[in-house]
Every structure is written in structure tokens, then in C-alpha cells.
Enzyme design. Structure first.
Site, PDB file in Angstrom:
ATOM      1  N   ASN A   1      -5.095   4.801   9.514  1.00 50.97           N
ATOM      2  CA  ASN A   1      -5.060   4.841   7.916  1.00 50.97           C
ATOM      3  C   ASN A   1      -4.141   2.984   8.216  1.00 50.97           C
ATOM      4  O   ASN A   1      -3.531   2.958   8.782  1.00 50.97           O
ATOM      5  CB  ASN A   1      -3.688   4.875   8.004  1.00 50.97           C
ATOM      6  CG  ASN A   1      -2.641   4.673   6.033  1.00 50.97           C
ATOM      7  OD1 ASN A   1      -3.765   4.002   5.658  1.00 50.97           O
ATOM      8  ND2 ASN A   1      -1.942   4.663   6.248  1.00 50.97           N
TER       9      ASN A   1
ATOM     10  N   HIS B   1      -3.626   6.791  14.978  1.00 52.01           N
ATOM     11  CA  HIS B   1      -2.513   7.697  15.036  1.00 52.01           C
ATOM     12  C   HIS B   1      -2.026   8.229  16.325  1.00 52.01           C
ATOM     13  O   HIS B   1      -2.789   9.800  16.092  1.00 52.01           O
ATOM     14  CB  HIS B   1      -2.167   8.064  13.691  1.00 52.01           C
ATOM     15  CG  HIS B   1      -1.731   6.866  12.529  1.00 52.01           C
ATOM     16  ND1 HIS B   1      -0.699   6.577  12.250  1.00 52.01           N
ATOM     17  CD2 HIS B   1      -2.567   5.851  12.107  1.00 52.01           C
ATOM     18  CE1 HIS B   1      -0.364   5.674  11.773  1.00 52.01           C
ATOM     19  NE2 HIS B   1      -1.739   5.240  11.077  1.00 52.01           N
TER      20      HIS B   1
ATOM     21  N   GLY C   1       0.165  -3.377   4.955  1.00 58.25           N
ATOM     22  CA  GLY C   1       0.337  -4.926   4.778  1.00 58.25           C
ATOM     23  C   GLY C   1      -0.417  -5.830   5.514  1.00 58.25           C
ATOM     24  O   GLY C   1      -1.493  -5.400   6.626  1.00 58.25           O
TER      25      GLY C   1
ATOM     26  N   GLU D   1      -0.087  10.501  17.809  1.00 59.18           N
ATOM     27  CA  GLU D   1       1.058  11.129  17.720  1.00 59.18           C
ATOM     28  C   GLU D   1       0.093  12.548  16.452  1.00 59.18           C
ATOM     29  O   GLU D   1       1.451  13.291  16.504  1.00 59.18           O
ATOM     30  CB  GLU D   1       2.219  10.457  16.454  1.00 59.18           C
ATOM     31  CG  GLU D   1       1.820  10.351  14.669  1.00 59.18           C
ATOM     32  CD  GLU D   1       1.306   9.565  14.460  1.00 59.18           C
ATOM     33  OE1 GLU D   1       0.379   9.433  13.873  1.00 59.18           O
ATOM     34  OE2 GLU D   1       0.971   8.396  15.420  1.00 59.18           O
TER      35      GLU D   1
ATOM     36  N   CYS E   1      -1.861   0.846  15.073  1.00 58.38           N
ATOM     37  CA  CYS E   1      -2.265   0.504  14.040  1.00 58.38           C
ATOM     38  C   CYS E   1      -1.653  -0.739  13.495  1.00 58.38           C
ATOM     39  O   CYS E   1      -2.209  -1.717  14.126  1.00 58.38           O
ATOM     40  CB  CYS E   1      -1.512   1.449  13.255  1.00 58.38           C
ATOM     41  SG  CYS E   1      -2.675   1.960  11.626  1.00 58.38           S
TER      42      CYS E   1
ATOM     43  N   PHE F   1      -6.946  -3.035   7.813  1.00 61.40           N
ATOM     44  CA  PHE F   1      -7.206  -4.502   8.623  1.00 61.40           C
ATOM     45  C   PHE F   1      -7.497  -4.583   9.604  1.00 61.40           C
ATOM     46  O   PHE F   1      -7.732  -3.774  10.559  1.00 61.40           O
ATOM     47  CB  PHE F   1      -5.764  -5.222   8.577  1.00 61.40           C
ATOM     48  CG  PHE F   1      -5.591  -5.968   6.952  1.00 61.40           C
ATOM     49  CD1 PHE F   1      -5.913  -7.256   6.284  1.00 61.40           C
ATOM     50  CD2 PHE F   1      -4.807  -5.172   6.527  1.00 61.40           C
ATOM     51  CE1 PHE F   1      -5.326  -7.250   5.237  1.00 61.40           C
ATOM     52  CE2 PHE F   1      -5.019  -5.849   4.694  1.00 61.40           C
ATOM     53  CZ  PHE F   1      -4.947  -6.913   4.666  1.00 61.40           C
TER      54      PHE F   1
END
Length: 380
Positions: free
Chosen positions: A306, A354, A238, A356, A264, A309
Site C-alpha cells: 500500500n 507489509h 502522505g 505483518e 512502508c 511513493f
């Protein structure tokens, strides 16, 4: 989204973009129709982690790698309990998986979860189109859902835009849960679930952290009820401009000077909490091969992304904020997009990617150690 799972392999399918361009191929996964924002991912592996990443909610993912499904699907690699993409686009799907870990094919998994996809189209041409014109609304129609060109385009253009979408509460847990520390417990962290991936609390648990995962609607009282040594804000889908509640919650954490780490969506929330703006990228960063420089060390990392924005913060100097000085700590070497923020006067930092490593490289795993160091320093 309407779906069925019968006879997908030979069923015709059509992908229609909101600007009217169309691609014709074959159904892949479920048969029916689906809509979302068309985006492309440049990762050559890790498709199962991509599909189950909640940050892809309401997006139709185009895979730039031509061969997808080679390793099938297993029950160990998902990042959440379901596939979150609203549609899936591949060029040449594997007919037979070739991994000993596979328990079923990707096509079967997509069909079982009702995910409408399309195969057999020129994904390179589609990716170039999105790079030139930007991410846009799209529909995939297969079987009986295929209609006249004008009718399908009208359906696509009637869909909501990603800009202005408030989605994190739709993918977050509704009830708190705990991921116990592996081995000796050293710290307690309250993790705000805005679309968290399963590997993220696992990476913290590996470092002796007991992780209390809280819903996106959690309040400051909920956070501090677990007596946290640190607070974590997760990835998620979003438009960050709509995330007023997470921003207010993060500001409450910053006021108490609790060690804070965000990734993120959490990076965008920190940007807003500090007073910076956010904006929509033309086509975003998605994949596991994005070069980022850690400006605090000069090291270049290959990272998993990913996001559509980004934070609008100055790259050339620290900024004064209500919580002290802040600076851009990481930057994307492809386009100079802000990839990390850190406060200089209290223990808080974030990155846009990310760390992880699910799916993705392990270059950024040190960021979890950096979070541990902040909590150790605060405790001392």
C-alpha cells in the site's frame, strides 16, 4: 465530507475524476459527498484490513475484485479503531454475508462510520483509466449531493494533491501505549507510529518483544527513555518528502547504531535519512499479490503493498551514505521499484511492503525474525 445513512441502496451516485471522466452507479455505505485520491487495490480478500489501514487516509479505494463484502464485517480483523479510507468503490456488493464470523454487513459498517461509497460501476474500466493516466483526485457524490457536472468537477479540482501532503501526524496515536510481549519478554522496542497497523506490534509481541508505541512527534529523548533494544518505524500515509521530523529522528537513531527496522513509510524515511530522494509513483502498488525479490537470498515473495511513493536509490551497486554503505535489498519484479534497503555497516534495514500479513500472505514474516536477530547480535 458530508454524509447521511438513509436509503443508500437505491440512491443514485456519481464518481467524478479530476480529468472530467465520470461513472454513474448507486450509493454504497453513507450518502453524501467525499473527496480524495483515487487508487486501486488488487487484493481479492482482506477488505476489512484495507479499510482500516491508516495508510489509506485521504484516499478513495477502488476494488478491482468484482465481488466485495462476501464475508461481512467482524470485530476481530480491523487494523485500527476506524475506517480510514475517504471513499470506497465496488462493482457488485454482496447482498448477504456468508461468514460465520460476520456480525454485520460491510454496507452497514460503511454507513455507520460515515464512509461514502459507490457501487454498480465498471471498476475494470476505472482501473484501466487510472493505470493509463495515473492516480488522481476524485469525488463521490450521492443523493442530494449530486449537482451539475461542471459544479462537481470544480469541487474535485479544488481538493489538495497527495503530493506534498503531510498526513502521518493525523493518523498516529496522540499518547504512548505499550503492547506487552507474549510469553517471556526478550526485548524492548520503541515503535514510531506514523500510521501503524494493529497486527505489526502483535507480530513483534509474538516474538517476545515488548513494544512501546510512540506518537509521530516523539523525540530521540522519548525513544531512549524506554531503553529500547531496537527502534521500529511504521507504515503511514502522505508524501515522505514532507516527513522532516521522522527523518531527523531516524538519523538520531542511526547515529547511536541502535538496531532499526522500518516498513512502508518507514522504508521511505530510511531512504531520506540515508540521503536518497523519493518520488511519486504513477499509480502505486496496492493489494496482496505483489511479487518482490529478496536480493540477499534470491527468494521471490508474494507480498502485501500500500504505497504511492518510492525511494530513488541505485539498484546496481551499494551507495556510500553518512551512516556507512547501503544497498537495495528488495525489488519489485513488476517494475523494479525499490522495495527494501539495508545498511551494510550497522544494524538497520527496511522494506516497502507489509510483512505483518494483515491482510496478505505470510511469505515475508521472516523479516520480524531478522529484526530479532539484529537485536540478539547487538546484545551479544
Amino acid at each position: 465530507m458530508t454524509t447521511s445513512t438513509r436509503g443508500a441502496a437505491k440512491t443514485p451516485a456519481v464518481l467524478v475524476l479530476e480529468d472530467g471522466r465520470a461513472f454513474r452507479g448507486r450509493a454504497y455505505g453513507a450518502v453524501g459527498e467525499t473527496f480524495g485520491e483515487a487508487v486501486f487495490s488488487t487484493g481479492m480478500t482482506g477488505y476489512q484490513e484495507t479499510l482500516t489501514d491508516p495508510s489509506y487516509h485521504r484516499q478513495v479505494v477502488v476494488m478491482t475484485a468484482p465481488h466485495v463484502g462476501n464475508t461481512g464485517v467482524n470485530d476481530e480483523d480491523p487494523e485500527s479503531k476506524k475506517i480510514w479510507v475517504s471513499g470506497y468503490v465496488v462493482r457488485d456488493p454482496a447482498r448477504i454475508p456468508s461468514s460465520w464470523r460476520a456480525t454485520r454487513t460491510l454496507d452497514e459498517e460503511l454507513a455507520a462510520q460515515g464512509v461514502v461509497g459507490i457501487s454498480g460501476i465498471d471498476t475494470r474500466a476505472l482501473t484501466r483509466h487510472l493505470r493509463e493516466r495515473g492516480a488522481m483526485r476524485v469525488g463521490i457524490f450521492s443523493g442530494d449531493a449530486i449537482g451539475g457536472d461542471a459544479d462537481m468537477l470544480t469541487k474535485v479540482q479544488a481538493q489538495p494533491q497527495m503530493k506534498g501532503a503531510n498526513l502521518s501526524a493525523e493518523v498516529a496515536t496522540s499518547e504512548p501505549y505499550v503492547v506487552p510481549a507474549i510469553g517471556e519478554k526478550k526485548f524492548t522496542v520503541a515503535a514510531i507510529d506514523l500510521g501503524i497497523k494493529g497486527m505489526t506490534p502483535h507480530r513483534m509481541a509474538e516474538r517476545g518483544i515488548e513494544v512501546h508505541v510512540l506518537p509521530a512527534t516523539a523525540t530521540a529523548d522519548d525513544v531512549y527513555a524506554v531503553n529500547p533494544d531496537g527502534v521500529f518505524f511504521s507504515n503511514g500515509p502522505g508524501d515522505p518528502a514532507t516527513a522532516d521530523h521522522p527523518v531527523a529522528l531516524m538519523q538520531a537513531v542511526l547515529e547511536r547504531r541502535t538496531p532499526l527496522f522500518g516498513i512502508c513509510f518507514g522504508n521511505q524515511i530510511l531512504g531520506r535519512a540515508l540521503g536518497f530522494g523519493t518520488y511519486k509513483l504513477k499509480y502505486g502498488h496496492r493489494g496482496i499479490n505483489q511479487p518482490v525479490q529478496d536480493r540477499t537470498t534470491g527468494k521471490v515473495e508474494v507480498t502485501a503493498h500500500n504505497h504511492g511513493f518510492a525511494v530513488d536509490a541505485p539498484l546496481d551497486k551499494p551507495s556510500d551514505t553518512p551512516f556507512g554503505r547501503a544497498e537495495v535489498s528488495h525489488v519489485c519484479l513488476n517494475d523494479n521499484v525499490v522495495e527494501g534497503l539495508q545498511l551494510l555497516d550497522q544494524p538497520a534495514f527496511s522494506v516497502q511492503y507489509h510483512p505483518e500479513a494483515a491482510a496478505g500472505p505470510h511469505d515475508a514474516a521472516y523479516l520480524f525474525d531478522r529484526f530479532v536477530s539484529l537485536m540478539e547480535a547487538e546484545r551479544a
